[in-house]
Design a protein around this motif. Structure first.
Motif, short mmCIF file in Angstrom:
data_model
loop_
_atom_site.label_atom_id
_atom_site.label_comp_id
_atom_site.label_asym_id
_atom_site.label_seq_id
_atom_site.Cartn_x
_atom_site.Cartn_y
_atom_site.Cartn_z
N LEU A 1 0.83 -1.21 0.00
CA LEU A 1 0.00 0.00 0.00
C LEU A 1 0.86 1.25 0.00
CD1 LEU A 1 -2.69 -0.94 2.69
CD2 LEU A 1 -2.86 -1.20 0.20
N ASP A 2 0.37 2.27 -0.73
CA ASP A 2 1.01 3.59 -0.70
C ASP A 2 0.22 4.56 0.16
OD1 ASP A 2 2.94 2.74 -2.67
OD2 ASP A 2 1.36 2.97 -4.17
N GLY A 3 -1.04 4.25 0.42
CA GLY A 3 -1.89 5.09 1.24
C GLY A 3 -3.05 4.26 1.75
N LEU A 4 -3.75 4.78 2.76
CA LEU A 4 -4.84 4.05 3.39
C LEU A 4 -5.96 5.01 3.75
CD1 LEU A 4 -5.92 1.41 4.76
CD2 LEU A 4 -4.69 2.14 6.83
N VAL A 5 -7.19 4.63 3.40
CA VAL A 5 -8.38 5.34 3.86
C VAL A 5 -9.10 4.43 4.84
CG1 VAL A 5 -10.59 6.38 3.24
CG2 VAL A 5 -8.64 6.62 1.69
N LEU A 6 -9.16 4.83 6.10
CA LEU A 6 -9.94 4.08 7.08
C LEU A 6 -11.39 4.50 6.93
CD1 LEU A 6 -7.52 4.30 10.14
CD2 LEU A 6 -8.02 2.27 8.75
N THR A 7 -12.22 3.61 6.42
CA THR A 7 -13.57 3.94 5.99
C THR A 7 -14.55 3.95 7.16
OG1 THR A 7 -13.87 1.59 5.48
CG2 THR A 7 -13.22 3.05 3.66
N GLY A 8 -15.75 4.48 6.91
CA GLY A 8 -16.80 4.57 7.92
C GLY A 8 -17.45 3.23 8.18
N GLY A 9 -18.42 3.22 9.10
CA GLY A 9 -19.13 1.98 9.37
C GLY A 9 -19.55 1.84 10.82
N ALA A 10 -19.48 0.62 11.32
CA ALA A 10 -20.04 0.25 12.63
C ALA A 10 -19.30 0.93 13.78
CB ALA A 10 -19.98 -1.27 12.80
#
Length: 249
Positions: free
Chosen positions: A68-77
């Protein structure tokens, strides 16, 4: 404009997007699936990154982060309250997904240790705060006396946020913006090392960041819901492209 336009031959950075595991219907199937709102994928693509979906598969592995070159920690529970030393509250607590907690707390720790640029969205900001030692308000309306942050079922509310001067979020977004929100939890005690970079008029923390280190910005709102404003995602892609150059030499 593509974030790599200054170097058209440069590879697009690979951006990881953690997914949900939920029962989903498509075609003739009604089955357990790894899913994510397509708006996240569109946002990464518009900003010049390559979106890669990351289903929760237990403990995160270093060999994944190395790709990975970048990371988006996504929404949710909601985050399991035990992670920040709290007990399960009343029925106002939303659903939890312990498989995502196990996978994404590990993923964040590995990515952070490697210096991977990170943009954390809604649940993602809450995860970052808890992982770094902070706590959460389990049901924000109990504190602020309204539900304007929540929106309706399956929809977003529009919230005004005011950025803090001399922060990355202020430099990217200006002093004030209207954002798409859908959350009933928020940061309570801010984790050591983070600084608040935006608040709503009721003083709820709407963004936080880690100054002076690898790119780490978390927002309580949903930038993927506003295709007219990709400034945060473009900033992540720029940081990810720079990280890729150092990583691959």
């Amino acid at each position: 404009m593509d974030s790599n336009d200054s170097d058209p031959g440069a590879p697009r950075p690979v951006i990881g997007l953690p997914t949900y595991v939920e029962k989903a219907r498509f075609g003739t199937w009604d089955t357990r699936s790894a899913v994510l709102q397509h708006e996240y994928i569109d946002m990464v693509d518009r900003a010049g990154g390559i979106p890669v979906l990351l289903p929760p598969t237990g403990v995160a592995r270093p060999e994944l982060v190395e790709r990975l070159d970048g990371l988006v920690l996504t929404g949710g529970a909601d985050i399991d309250p035990a992670r920040y030393g709290a007990r399960l509250g009343d029925a106002a607590l939303g659903y939890t997904r312990l498989d995502r907690d196990e996978s994404e707390f590990g993923l964040f720790g590995l990515a952070r240790a490697a210096g991977v640029p990170i943009l954390a969205v809604c649940r993602g900001l809450q995860l970052v705060n808890v992982a770094l030692g902070g706590t959460l308000i389990q049901h924000l309306p109990d504190v602020v006396g309204h539900e304007e942050h929540s929106g309706g079922s399956g929809s977003f509310g529009i919230t005004k946020v005011l950025t803090e001067p001399d922060t990355q979020v202020a430099a990217l977004a200006g002093p004030e913006l209207r954002v798409h929100c859908h959350h009933h939890q928020a940061i309570d005690a801010l984790a050591p090392g983070l600084v608040v970079s935006a608040r709503s008029p009721d003083a709820s923390i709407e963004a936080a960041e880690f100054p002076g280190g690898p790119f780490l910005i978390g927002v309580q709102w949903h930038p993927e819901a506003d295709p007219a404003d990709d400034r945060l995602m473009r900033a992540l892609v720029v940081a990810a492209a720079a990280y890729r150059r150092t990583r691959v030499g």
